[in-house]
Scaffold this active site. Structure first.
Site, PDB file in Angstrom:
ATOM      1  N   LYS A 226       0.841  -1.206   0.000  1.00  0.00           N
ATOM      2  CA  LYS A 226       0.000   0.000   0.000  1.00  0.00           C
ATOM      3  C   LYS A 226       0.874   1.253   0.000  1.00  0.00           C
ATOM      4  CE  LYS A 226      -3.864  -2.253   2.364  1.00  0.00           C
ATOM      5  NZ  LYS A 226      -4.630  -2.455   3.585  1.00  0.00           N
TER       6      LYS A 226
ATOM      7  N   GLN B  11      -4.187  -0.837   9.725  1.00  0.00           N
ATOM      8  CA  GLN B  11      -4.243  -2.194   9.173  1.00  0.00           C
ATOM      9  C   GLN B  11      -4.860  -3.160  10.178  1.00  0.00           C
ATOM     10  OE1 GLN B  11      -3.628  -3.033   6.101  1.00  0.00           O
ATOM     11  NE2 GLN B  11      -3.621  -5.239   6.230  1.00  0.00           N
TER      12      GLN B  11
ATOM     13  N   ASP C 117     -10.602   3.520   4.380  1.00  0.00           N
ATOM     14  CA  ASP C 117     -11.062   2.126   4.346  1.00  0.00           C
ATOM     15  C   ASP C 117     -12.581   2.054   4.202  1.00  0.00           C
ATOM     16  OD1 ASP C 117      -9.319  -0.057   4.417  1.00  0.00           O
ATOM     17  OD2 ASP C 117      -8.712   0.426   6.462  1.00  0.00           O
TER      18      ASP C 117
END
Ligand code: GUN
Length: 289
Positions: A53, A97, A120
């Protein structure tokens, strides 16, 4: 034999658009897209994922800052970091994460991210917008957005008249995509023109679960032992029994190289959208609506 849906290729085209929009934001508004990625602990798969990412973010021209915290980080310490990133005007997107180490309350952390920075799409504000059909003013959860883009490659924008079945009901994927909870799963799956598997069980979806010519999207990423490749070797497989199902389906995503690259591309899309929102510029759209 099913048509293979190449997620890498579709993801690259999304990333090209992201790069253009990021450059336009820089040139027109003097804004550099800022992404903060937070990882807690030593999980190897999570570190590999976060590394990918961060690399793609830099490639898109973003300022990408990774915050790597030790496994013993406390709830308070993590909450303070999120608070600091929430308040930092140079940070447009925050990603924590998952999964977090077990002693941490991940839901409280995810919900503490400001909805405008929630790249997200997991904050209840963004999830609620998706649930009520608003795909324009918020940030859509990355993997469902990626899957919709892949489905669009096969079926176009209009899915009217098609039956879709989603197996799995996690917050990361199944719930925002749809909701399914049934005892008679194989029979329900056989009614689907679009079948999406997101359970986390290797090769669970068998050929006789699939309607001939259906579009099968495999969200699963499972690491299994691969003794045939050598002692101690492992490989990634999805939730779909690929070799058998590709003979029945009309189109299918591989694992790896299907949904995975799309999740990262849609994360970048959300980051550039978040930066555009904060600069008061019309945000680019990456979905079919
Ligand atoms: N862990 C696995 N996939 C994801 C994702 O898309 N976002 C976050 N935050 N964690 C993940």
């Amino acid at each position: 034999m099913a048509r293979l849906i190449n997620g890498k290729e579709v993801a690259l085209s999304v990333i090209e658009t992201v790069k253009d929009r990021a450059k336009a934001l820089q040139d027109d508004a003097g804004v550099t897209v800022g992404l903060a990625v937070v990882i807690v602990g030593d999980d190897l798969a999570s570190h590999a994922y976060v590394g990918a990412k961060s690399r793609v973010a830099k490639d898109c021209g973003f300022t990408s800052v990774q915050h790597t915290l030790p496994a013993e980080t406390t709830q308070k310490e993590l909450a303070l970091l999120v608070q600091r990133l929430n308040a930092d005007p140079a940070v447009h997107g925050i990603l924590v994460q998952l999964p977090l180490p077990k002693h941490l309350d991940s839901e409280a952390i995810v919900q503490s991210i400001r909805p405008e920075k929630d790249v997200d799409g997991l904050n209840v504000v963004n999830a609620g917008k998706v649930a009520t059909g608003d795909l324009k003013t918020g940030l859509v959860s990355c993997t469902p957005a990626g899957v919709m883009a892949l489905v669009g490659c096969i079926h176009g924008r209009d899915l009217a008249g098609l039956n879709a079945v989603v197996i799995g009901r996690s917050n990361l994927f199944g719930k925002p995509m749809a909701h399914s909870h049934t005892k008679n799963l194989p029979a329900i799956c056989r009614t689907a023109d679009i079948l999406v598997a997101a359970v986390g069980r290797p090769a669970m979806v068998k050929a006789d679960w699939v309607k001939p010519d259906a579009t099968v999207i495999d969200v699963g990423i499972n690491r299994i032992a691969a003794a045939e490749d050598g002692e101690g070797k492992t490989r990634l497989v999805g939730d779909v029994d690929f070799d058998a199902v590709e003979k029945i389906a009309g189109a299918i995503t591989p694992v790896p190289g299907g949904v995975g690259p799309m999740t990262i591309a849609m994360l970048m899309a959300n980051a550039v959208r978040a930066a555009a929102f904060s600069a008061g510029v019309a945000p680019p759209s990456f979905n079919n609506n």
